[in-house]
Scaffold this motif. Structure first.
Motif: not given
Length: 201
Positions: A89-90, A154-160, A164-165, A170-171
């Protein structure tokens, strides 16, 4: 004697209880999510996604499903796997807020410098200044700040996305999938890094 006869039964019951749950990284779903995210950041005029040649892909296993040998199979005891394939999910508020910032920054500050060949996508899912001479002196401080802000997001979204999943482990795989997708969705003429050198799409 009776006590010894009971031990094999107890051992068999213990082995049966040792069924493990393996949740594999859903690579195909991650690629779909990455494409949706990246295309919204780059914009409607992004090139249709094209696969990156194998030699140009960032290093790593690509987040694919690893082969797994379960020794319990020899004893007739299977490994239980998670039912179904988990979606990536995003659609959380945090992820969508980051996506909105990245899209706005890309349009206002970064796109023209990608078009000019000054910026490029790196092999680890970020943006880098490829040729500072293509950026006017008066703009360099602002462009460097925009690049730093874009990479932080970008780093924050990969972690988030991983968190979130419910799989923070999986980061790194999320990052690998996105790294390939930024390059795959890039417009013709944009630059990207491969094997430590720059290539033009």
């Amino acid at each position: 004697m009776r006590r010894w006869m009971g031990m094999p039964i107890a051992a068999a019951l213990a082995l049966t209880a040792c069924v493990t749950i393996n949740v594999y990284f859903p690579a195909a779903e991650a690629r779909e999510a990455a494409k949706e995210f990246v295309d919204k950041v780059i914009g409607e005029d992004a090139q249709p996604s094209t696969p990156v040649p194998a030699s140009d892909e960032p290093a790593g296993d690509g987040g694919g499903m690893a082969l797994h040998f379960d020794p319990l199979l020899l004893l007739g005891i299977g490994t239980a796997q998670a039912q179904g394939t988990p979606d990536i999910t995003i659609k959380t508020p945090a992820i969508q807020a980051i996506q909105s910032r990245m899209a706005s920054r890309f349009d206002s500050s970064l796109r023209k410098h990608f078009d000019a060949g000054a910026l490029g996508f790196t092999g680890n899912g970020e943006v880098a200044v490829r040729d500072a001479s293509k950026i006017a002196l008066s703009d360099r401080v602002a462009v460097n700040k925009a690049v730093a802000d874009q990479n932080r997001d970008a780093r924050a979204v990969y972690r988030e996305i991983a968190v979130a999943n419910k799989h923070p482990e999986w980061e790194s795989q999320i990052r690998e999938v996105f790294a390939k997708q930024w390059i795959s969705s890039a417009r013709s003429g944009w630059w990207y890094q491969s094997g430590g050198s720059w290539k033009q799409k």
